[in-house]
Design an enzyme around this catalytic site. Sequence first.
Site, PDB file in Angstrom:
ATOM      1  N   HIS A   6      43.924  35.174  33.118  1.00 18.20           N
ATOM      2  CA  HIS A   6      43.128  33.955  33.317  1.00 18.20           C
ATOM      3  C   HIS A   6      43.235  33.438  34.747  1.00 18.20           C
ATOM      4  O   HIS A   6      42.976  32.264  35.010  1.00 18.20           O
ATOM      5  CB  HIS A   6      43.568  32.807  32.364  1.00 18.20           C
ATOM      6  CG  HIS A   6      43.293  33.052  30.924  1.00 18.20           C
ATOM      7  ND1 HIS A   6      44.131  32.603  29.928  1.00 18.20           N
ATOM      8  CD2 HIS A   6      42.284  33.698  30.297  1.00 18.20           C
ATOM      9  CE1 HIS A   6      43.647  32.954  28.751  1.00 18.20           C
ATOM     10  NE2 HIS A   6      42.528  33.635  28.948  1.00 18.20           N
ATOM     11  N   ARG A  51      34.153  40.599  36.792  1.00 17.02           N
ATOM     12  CA  ARG A  51      35.471  40.121  36.380  1.00 17.02           C
ATOM     13  C   ARG A  51      36.233  41.340  35.865  1.00 17.02           C
ATOM     14  O   ARG A  51      35.758  42.028  34.953  1.00 17.02           O
ATOM     15  CB  ARG A  51      35.329  39.085  35.268  1.00 17.02           C
ATOM     16  CG  ARG A  51      36.641  38.718  34.658  1.00 17.02           C
ATOM     17  CD  ARG A  51      36.446  37.678  33.591  1.00 17.02           C
ATOM     18  NE  ARG A  51      37.702  37.404  32.940  1.00 17.02           N
ATOM     19  CZ  ARG A  51      37.885  37.451  31.619  1.00 17.02           C
ATOM     20  NH1 ARG A  51      36.886  37.749  30.823  1.00 17.02           N
ATOM     21  NH2 ARG A  51      39.050  37.169  31.111  1.00 17.02           N
TER      22      ARG A  51
END
Length: 416
Positions: A184, A96
Amino acid sequence: MKILVLNSGSSSQKSSLYEIGDAIPAHPPAALWEGKIEWEKREAKMQIRSADGANLSKRVQAESRKDAVGLLLDELWSGETRAVASAAEIGVVGHRVVHGGGEYQQPTVITPAVRESLARLAIFAPLHNRAELEGMEVVEERLGGVTQVAVFDTAFHSQMPGAAFVYPGPYEWLGQGIRRYGFHGINHQYCAEHAARMLNKELNALRLVTCHLGNGCSLAAIQNGHSVDTTMGFTPLEGLMMGTRSGSVDPGILTYLMRGGKLKAEEMDELLNEKSGLLGISGVSSDMRQIIEAMKAGHARAKLAFDIFVHRLRRGIGEMVAVLGGMEALIFTAGIGENSAEVRAAACEKLGHMGVKLDGRKNELDGEDREISVAGSATRVLVIHAQEDWAIARECWRLRTAVCGGRRMASSPRTV
Ligand code: AMP
């Protein structure tokens, strides 16, 4: 194919191992192995859980982040909670990456050139991008030339129109990279795709508002499967009120506080990122559970913190719906979104005119992914469990399959 996912926090590292066969399953499978290491100074706490139910919890000494991450990865192929016989079983590693700037709009195979540009982008997200780069180095040391893929939190928002991503400051800001990126995105995208499946509709036919409410909070307006607006901007500080972050405040406050050099940039950073939000207002906690508990016990500042949180959330939802021109579904996700019936009920209370009708009983029930609106509600309301690591594993599988049909990638992979 076994896919290892690394998800870095400022003083923690999470990692999960998934296996995906010939096709991506409709429902997220359980991870084969999940590990987490959190450290403070030289002491670290490691927790591991394997698919067969074995658990490990121990304290270890770690001199640095790289040390800690290495120790965590070693547990994958050693000890009672091991999940593979050797590192060679792992086909791809997904990371990520919080900030992909304007350059990265897709999951991307990590090459030396990609690493260099991620290092340059670290000026936008210093804590995160450096941690992620260190994770990549540790993987290279432990797993040799395995294919590594960066999955960006900013990428899903990269299709936002100029009106949504350009700040109305001087036009030159844009050339300096000062624009809205949004964050996000991995979870907003996952929730949008999962909502379409739950509603049995084509994603392209849906206008969705996703509410990611965790320690960090953001909303996304999603149309045709793309984010067309979001509440976070140049940094994850813009937008909603959060656990310790203020969200949007009048920039005039900052110049007022800085005038005369009384407050330095680092102090301002600390004030807005760590001493504001639920914690700053309540003086009690950054955790919504404790805010609600204190509010119920009559704590006035905890009640004010809850009220501001809900007010700004409701206002943000209204903004997202105005951008979309309507909404078929409203989705709650992440720690607060998934678990706080109080926040969901309060946020939806005044959204009746938008066709939102919450089922009070369903809203109170715990469970996995579920619908909590009444039958026949014009706008459906869903709760979807955030599955960031699974979403990253899925993207790695897609990229790997698209590039080389599932065969091991060449050692000089290309950016896709
Ligand atoms: P996340 O960043 O998604 O892990 O979310 C963490 C936050 O979720 C915590 O700081 C809490 O504020 C919140 N949270 C977790 N469980 C609950 C709950 N049962 N009720 C209210 N808030 C919760």
